[in-house]
Design an enzyme around this catalytic site. Sequence first.
Site, PDB file in Angstrom:
ATOM      1  N   ASP A 206      72.022  87.630  27.090  1.00 35.90           N
ATOM      2  CA  ASP A 206      70.757  87.310  27.772  1.00 35.90           C
ATOM      3  C   ASP A 206      70.397  85.844  27.526  1.00 35.90           C
ATOM      4  O   ASP A 206      71.026  85.162  26.720  1.00 35.90           O
ATOM      5  CB  ASP A 206      69.648  88.244  27.267  1.00 35.90           C
ATOM      6  CG  ASP A 206      68.552  88.441  28.294  1.00 35.90           C
ATOM      7  OD1 ASP A 206      68.541  87.731  29.324  1.00 35.90           O
ATOM      8  OD2 ASP A 206      67.681  89.301  28.064  1.00 35.90           O
ATOM      9  N   HIS A 345      70.189  92.670  39.148  1.00 34.97           N
ATOM     10  CA  HIS A 345      68.989  92.187  38.467  1.00 34.97           C
ATOM     11  C   HIS A 345      68.819  90.663  38.568  1.00 34.97           C
ATOM     12  O   HIS A 345      67.731  90.171  38.890  1.00 34.97           O
ATOM     13  CB  HIS A 345      69.025  92.624  37.001  1.00 34.97           C
ATOM     14  CG  HIS A 345      67.927  92.058  36.168  1.00 34.97           C
ATOM     15  ND1 HIS A 345      66.597  92.236  36.474  1.00 34.97           N
ATOM     16  CD2 HIS A 345      67.952  91.302  35.033  1.00 34.97           C
ATOM     17  CE1 HIS A 345      65.859  91.618  35.569  1.00 34.97           C
ATOM     18  NE2 HIS A 345      66.652  91.046  34.686  1.00 34.97           N
TER      19      HIS A 345
END
Length: 480
Positions: A206, A345
């Site tokens: 991330d 996403h």
Amino acid sequence: MRFTPFPTLLSLWLCAGIISGTSHNNARLQPRRGASMLINPPAQPNLPSIDAAKAAASAVHLNLDNIQGDILIGMRKRAELFFFFHISNTVQFKSKLKSVILPLVTSTADLLDVSSQPTTAVNIAFSQTGLNILNIHDSLNDIPFSGGQFNDASNLGDLTTNWNNIVATLASLKSKLGSSISEIYSLQGAARPGNQEGHEHFGYLDGISNPAVQGFQSPLPGQAVVPTGEILVGESGDNVTRPAWAKDGSFLVFRQLKQLVPEFNKFLTDNPIRAPGLTQQQGSDLLGARMIGRWKSGAPVFLAPTVDNPALGADPNRNNDFTYGLPGQTTGNLTDQTNCPFSAHIRKTRPRADLGLPEKNNHHIVRGGIPYGPEVTPLESFFHKTQFERGLAFVSYQSNIANGFQFLQQKWADNSKFIHAGVGLDPIIGAAQGAQRAVTGLDLTNLSRPITLTTDFVVSRGGEYFFSPSLSAISNTLSA
Ligand code: HEM
Ligand SMILES: *[C@@H]1O[C@H](CO)[C@@H](O)[C@H](O)[C@H]1NC(C)=O
Ligand SMILES: *[C@@H]1O[C@H](CO)[C@@H](O)[C@H](O)[C@H]1NC(C)=O
Ligand SMILES: *[C@@H]1O[C@H](CO)[C@@H](O)[C@H](O)[C@H]1NC(C)=O
């Protein structure tokens, strides 16, 4: 999460290197000069040096000594404690804000130089009700902020029953707490252990793609460049009228997002993409990667469409260098979803060439969240069922909540018609008040085949909208 419907809140956190025992690498958590308190995963763009940042900042008149430290650094914290307080005595609190808290508040400049980093960084932010109780009645002119996140829950697709035990828990907590400042909720976040450092709980790296704020960073290939005012209030590009003291602050969106990891893994196991040449495991891995838009290593599926490419994932000069456009395409919005689903996403939350090239998008946020909760246990994996809560303590900064977080969640992730009719919801964060969600584009062998998600793998446990003021606003306005 147990705090939103309550009137006076503020959050204060430690972006800390000194919570021993929560990390795999305690040596790195010792408060000593010479080692940075921030993680610096190879896949992320480097933070600027203090000299580079000050030189660039002076060109756009950004005062890095005045901007709180957590706003511009992205996802780099080793450990963080979120404390949510109720202010019960305004006069006492204001005096403590100035004498106790302000000296601890860490600026951006403090963090950029290891020699000036504190052992524990402290930052502070206020909800609308927090400002009210400080007798600050200027409007910040941000509608979601003034209404609070609980009142916004239905716009975000949250199932608010998840929020309702808030009432009982808080009432009982509050009765036990003291008179001037009382902690009402806390949450501890920490980077995951070992080689999972920098990865969220589903396992994907991330914090790779945050926008470069003009005058703070120079962009790496593929990084969005945003005017200072898209993240910082009162700076160039923030065209909303604000009280003067709000300049150099930023709205902080906090969300406690629970992740159902064993359930997510079972879904991948049960629904492998059956493309020619892929084993069942590879098909499952590909499904997960297409849901996110990146492989676990961080490599974008757009550039690595069938198998992970860890070298690509780890290379900050290449891992963000794509647009979803055709090779060589620099204008227009001609895109397809063969290599990366429209619903993925990262494509839902930053559509790049889908909105036209050069990128036409003024809906950026700086993400600064951190994982919370324990690693998955063998029993949870075996039964495919979450027993211990874990997830993402989501934090985003933006100068305008309706343009930033709220837009991404409501208008893009939760909108089945974005970016085209039939795309479906974002399979990671898209929510429809708990109802099942259809997603297309995931199955490489039939891009129009909808896959129905009956479980929300990410469940909002609530949150709040805060304002993270500048150091001078804390000193001259909020504590006055
Ligand atoms: C538990 C919930 C979430 C998980 C597991 C998650 C996971 C991820 C991962 C793995 C990435 C790829 C790494 C990167 O590109 O930096 C990413 C990127 C991103 N996420 Fe999330 N995320 C979550 C919640 C959210 C929310 C609530 C939002 C905003 C509404 C959001 C907005 C973004 C954005 C803007 C990007 C970067 C897209 C780009 O620039 O290409 N995420 N997320
Ligand atoms: C503010 O700027 C954005 C573009 O950055 C524009 O879409 C919007 O209409 C502007 N709002 C006002 C009130 O000028
Ligand atoms: C792509 O561009 C065309 C015009 O160039 C526009 O009509 C269309 O709405 C755009 N599509 C998207 C998804 O932005
Ligand atoms: C693709 O999926 C759609 C929707 O389920 C279906 O109608 C269509 O027949 C499928 N196409 C192929 C080639 O299997």
